[in-house]
Design a protein around this motif. Structure first.
Motif, PDB file in Angstrom:
ATOM      1  N   GLN A 158      35.812 -22.527  92.581  1.00 27.75           N
ATOM      2  CA  GLN A 158      36.100 -21.245  91.930  1.00 27.75           C
ATOM      3  C   GLN A 158      35.025 -20.214  92.212  1.00 27.75           C
ATOM      4  OE1 GLN A 158      37.040 -21.386  87.724  1.00 27.75           O
ATOM      5  NE2 GLN A 158      37.547 -23.550  87.816  1.00 27.75           N
ATOM      6  N   LEU A 159      35.434 -18.953  92.216  1.00 25.15           N
ATOM      7  CA  LEU A 159      34.552 -17.793  92.067  1.00 25.15           C
ATOM      8  C   LEU A 159      35.259 -16.848  91.112  1.00 25.15           C
ATOM      9  CD1 LEU A 159      33.326 -16.846  95.658  1.00 25.15           C
ATOM     10  CD2 LEU A 159      31.925 -17.657  93.788  1.00 25.15           C
ATOM     11  N   GLY A 160      34.560 -16.408  90.094  1.00 22.23           N
ATOM     12  CA  GLY A 160      35.198 -15.507  89.139  1.00 22.23           C
ATOM     13  C   GLY A 160      34.405 -15.400  87.853  1.00 22.23           C
ATOM     14  N   TRP A 161      35.096 -15.026  86.790  1.00 19.03           N
ATOM     15  CA  TRP A 161      34.453 -14.928  85.480  1.00 19.03           C
ATOM     16  C   TRP A 161      33.934 -16.292  85.055  1.00 19.03           C
ATOM     17  CZ3 TRP A 161      33.457 -10.207  83.980  1.00 19.03           C
ATOM     18  CH2 TRP A 161      34.309  -9.158  84.349  1.00 19.03           C
ATOM     19  N   VAL A 194      29.268  -7.679  83.014  1.00 13.73           N
ATOM     20  CA  VAL A 194      28.683  -7.789  84.345  1.00 13.73           C
ATOM     21  C   VAL A 194      27.177  -7.604  84.232  1.00 13.73           C
ATOM     22  CG1 VAL A 194      28.652  -6.842  86.681  1.00 13.73           C
ATOM     23  CG2 VAL A 194      30.782  -6.844  85.360  1.00 13.73           C
ATOM     24  N   VAL A 195      26.411  -8.597  84.719  1.00 15.53           N
ATOM     25  CA  VAL A 195      24.959  -8.505  84.755  1.00 15.53           C
ATOM     26  C   VAL A 195      24.569  -8.053  86.164  1.00 15.53           C
ATOM     27  CG1 VAL A 195      22.771  -9.696  84.427  1.00 15.53           C
ATOM     28  CG2 VAL A 195      24.782 -10.382  83.093  1.00 15.53           C
ATOM     29  N   GLU A 196      24.097  -6.815  86.272  1.00 21.42           N
ATOM     30  CA  GLU A 196      23.667  -6.278  87.553  1.00 21.42           C
ATOM     31  C   GLU A 196      22.153  -6.391  87.672  1.00 21.42           C
ATOM     32  OE1 GLU A 196      26.222  -2.750  88.999  1.00 21.42           O
ATOM     33  OE2 GLU A 196      26.053  -2.482  86.825  1.00 21.42           O
ATOM     34  N   ARG A 197      21.689  -6.953  88.753  1.00 20.69           N
ATOM     35  CA  ARG A 197      20.258  -7.169  88.932  1.00 20.69           C
ATOM     36  C   ARG A 197      19.522  -5.829  88.908  1.00 20.69           C
ATOM     37  NH1 ARG A 197      17.515 -11.343  93.243  1.00 20.69           N
ATOM     38  NH2 ARG A 197      15.377 -11.178  92.454  1.00 20.69           N
ATOM     39  N   GLY A 198      18.519  -5.741  88.057  1.00 20.91           N
ATOM     40  CA  GLY A 198      17.727  -4.532  87.929  1.00 20.91           C
ATOM     41  C   GLY A 198      18.256  -3.522  86.949  1.00 20.91           C
ATOM     42  N   VAL A 208      31.111 -13.780  82.025  1.00 21.42           N
ATOM     43  CA  VAL A 208      30.025 -13.097  82.730  1.00 21.42           C
ATOM     44  C   VAL A 208      30.281 -13.106  84.235  1.00 21.42           C
ATOM     45  CG1 VAL A 208      27.525 -13.115  83.166  1.00 21.42           C
ATOM     46  CG2 VAL A 208      28.409 -13.817  80.930  1.00 21.42           C
ATOM     47  N   GLN A 209      29.906 -12.004  84.879  1.00 24.90           N
ATOM     48  CA  GLN A 209      29.785 -11.943  86.330  1.00 24.90           C
ATOM     49  C   GLN A 209      28.362 -11.513  86.663  1.00 24.90           C
ATOM     50  OE1 GLN A 209      32.612  -9.279  88.088  1.00 24.90           O
ATOM     51  NE2 GLN A 209      34.286  -9.986  86.803  1.00 24.90           N
ATOM     52  N   LEU A 210      27.891 -11.891  87.846  1.00 24.56           N
ATOM     53  CA  LEU A 210      26.588 -11.440  88.329  1.00 24.56           C
ATOM     54  C   LEU A 210      26.774 -10.542  89.537  1.00 24.56           C
ATOM     55  CD1 LEU A 210      24.378 -14.661  88.175  1.00 24.56           C
ATOM     56  CD2 LEU A 210      24.955 -13.035  86.368  1.00 24.56           C
ATOM     57  N   ALA A 211      25.844  -9.614  89.710  1.00 25.68           N
ATOM     58  CA  ALA A 211      25.881  -8.702  90.852  1.00 25.68           C
ATOM     59  C   ALA A 211      24.467  -8.454  91.349  1.00 25.68           C
ATOM     60  CB  ALA A 211      26.527  -7.378  90.453  1.00 25.68           C
ATOM     61  N   GLN A 212      24.264  -8.617  92.665  1.00 28.94           N
ATOM     62  CA  GLN A 212      23.001  -8.257  93.286  1.00 28.94           C
ATOM     63  C   GLN A 212      23.293  -7.732  94.689  1.00 28.94           C
ATOM     64  OE1 GLN A 212      20.384 -11.643  93.764  1.00 28.94           O
ATOM     65  NE2 GLN A 212      21.663 -12.593  95.315  1.00 28.94           N
TER      66      GLN A 212
END
Length: 564
Positions: free
Chosen positions: A502-505, A540-544, A463-467
């Motif tokens: 780390q930053l990533g999946w 990818v979980v995009e906010r909204g 998972v990745q997050l995006a906002q």
């Protein structure tokens, strides 16, 4: 052209917090699952194959006394192609950046990217972070001497940004780091953990140095540092919402070898307030250990993170007291079989020296596992000289069982920082381990297969997050994954470990489940809906957004040898 544009989807910060579906009971012997009476059986340890040299990675962390500690690795995607790249501390040697060119599911392949900006000496560790909110990951580089912020320019190129961001890197001996965003600040708040004080010639004085907190100045940079006094020779720090109250505070692991009156520490770092230590009257219990590294994860399944602290001798796994209204912890490491206080092979009559702890699900069975890097400080009497790192495999009853030997992972190097990360995007977590005065080791996870043929073990999601920025990576968010009534909770952090981040999946093991539901509690407290995702998927979980975005590396990665 970059396959994944970070400015569009963002990335999440994992720090040293790994993840899987946690089915561990709060008390040993209780039902070990939330929402299920009959948890599935645990899988055995996966097979690990060491192939650093074959992958094109040759690098050594070296140096005298100031580099007995440190030796970290930063994991980040610095070119936007979805594959994790590596930045390795070198101590007295130059640090090295390696670009990932591995084919999906294949042997590992890296190419070194040489540049004066990144090839710094005196580096003890590094952490990735999007400081500039431009979609390119930056690097916070820890050193003996001046710490350096490197602005990411894309395509794995960086430039020094201390002056541009009004950052005073100091002249300390720094090994610990963590970061968080406070409220709607455009820049993060940075914390630096310092070890022994240095005199004007750079020689250690034998006294502990104060730690430092830097808050944004509101003008695209940082205000003057605030001293976190007293400092007790800190080797790891981590911002965490330790009681799920929404208040993110700073945990410190301190080395008792150099202090008399000190202890482990928890600093309250609240927006608009001066930092202060939690007191014994508030529930904080005095603890004096050789604190080396920190990892946190909701091991017991109660929604609040436990804290693993690496040490010499027995390691600690602390959980909040039932009904606690303050930071009152007790230790459960013995009960869970996670003390790892003596080598399982080698000099098993002497106590171990542990450095980097990390929670991850290495066999995808849905039970959290625990890696702990080990190695003598140098030639320290009274502690094991042959001290292999641990790979503790989680069981359905919540205990851990040693699996390193069965995995083929048996190394007597003096381990330091490390990272568990899916380097070839096959759904199996590989292992990068820095060893003092020895080439770095990179172990490819082949599941239940062999060096020539990987075989999957259990299902997984990444998972990745995006906002919208600032904090487009959603540092401080909590991710919940639900499978057949079982829920795991994970906090997204940058910091902790031993000089490694780390930053990533973000990886979740699913066991035999063919799908899961994902829900995010965003850093400001808003909770999104449950969203279903198929197993063996990068999502990818995009906010909204009403739906998850699925990414297929097999369709979008460049052909081997082709520029992304």
């Amino acid at each position: 052209m970059a396959i994944i544009e970070r400015r569009d989807i963002g990335w999440i910060g994992a720090g040293l917090v790994g993840g899987s579906l946690v089915t561990l009971a709060l008390l040993l012997g209780a039902k070990a699952v939330s929402g299920a009476d009959h948890p599935p059986a645990a899988l055995p340890a996966p097979h690990l194959v060491e192939e650093a040299a074959a992958a094109g990675i040759e690098h050594t962390y070296d140096g005298d006394f100031q580099f007995f500690v440190g030796g970290g690795v930063a994991v980040l995607d610095c070119d936007g192609d979805g594959r994790p790249d590596l930045y390795l501390a070198g101590g007295a040697n130059p640090a090295s950046l390696f670009r990932n060119e591995s084919e999906v599911g294949g042997a590992l392949k890296f190419a070194q990217v040489s540049d004066p900006a990144t090839d710094l000496t005196g580096v003890t560790g590094a952490y990735p972070l999007d400081l500039g909110d431009d979609g390119n990951l930056d690097l916070v580089v820890l050193r003996v001497g001046e710490n350096v912020l490197l602005r990411g320019l894309g395509q794995c190129r960086f430039e020094r940004a201390n002056e541009a961001w009004a950052f005073d890197g100091g002249r300390a001996w720094t090994v610990g780091f963590s970061a968080k965003w406070e409220a709607a600040a455009s820049f993060p708040t940075l914390a630096f953990g310092n070890y022994l004080a240095l005199d004007e010639t750079g020689t250690p004085t034998g006294e502990c140095e104060d730690n430092l907190l830097l808050r944004p100045d509101g003008a695209g940079g940082f205000s003057a540092a605030t001293s976190l006094t007293p400092g007790w020779c800190t080797l790891s720090i981590l911002f965490s919402d330790w009681d799920r109250s929404g208040q993110v505070d700073l945990r410190m692991a301190n080395d008792r070898h150099y202090y008399r009156d000190g202890e482990e520490q928890l600093w309250r770092i609240a927006p608009g307030e001066a930092p202060r230590l939690y007191t014994h009257e508030e529930g904080w219990q005095r603890l004096q250990i050789w604190g080396m590294g920190i990892a946190s994860y909701d091991v017991t399944g109660d929604g609040r993170p436990e804290v693993e602290i690496a040490s010499q001798g027995d390691n600690k796994m602390q959980t909040l007291d039932e009904g606690a209204t303050g930071p009152s912890y007790h230790d459960i490491a013995i009960r869970q079989g996670a003390t790892a206080h003596r080598p399982f092979a080698g000099d098993n009559t002497l106590p171990s020296t542990a450095w980097h702890p990390e929670f991850q699900d290495v066999n995808n069975d849905g039970f959290i596992d625990l890696f702990i890097s080990k190695g003598n400080v140098e030639a320290m009497e009274g502690f094991a000289a042959r001290d292999p790192s641990n790979l503790l495999i989680g069981q359905p009853d919540g205990t851990f069982v040693e699996g390193a030997r069965a995995a083929g992972f048996l190394s007597f190097g003096r381990g330091r920082g490390a990272a568990l990360v899916d380097l070839n995007l096959d759904g199996l977590l590989d292992l990068v381990e820095i060893n003092r005065r020895e080439d770095v080791k990179v172990w490819r996870n082949t599941g239940s297969g062999t060096a020539t043929s990987s075989v999957a073990m259990g299902n997984w999601v990444a998972v990745q997050l995006a906002q919208a920025g600032p904090n487009r990576d959603a540092i401080g968010a909590w991710v919940e994954v639900k499978v057949e009534g079982r829920i795991s909770s994970r906090e997204l952090t940058v910091g902790g470990g031993h000089a490694s981040g780390q930053l990533g999946w973000i990886h979740f093991g699913l066991g035999e489940a063919t799908s899961a539901e994902v829900r995010v509690r965003w850093p400001d407290g808003e909770t999104g809906p449950w969203q279903r995702v198929a197993a063996d998927t990068f999502a990818v979980v995009e906010r909204g957004a009403s739906e998850l975005r699925v990414w297929d590396p097999a369709k979008t990665l460049p052909v081997a040898g082709e520029a992304p």
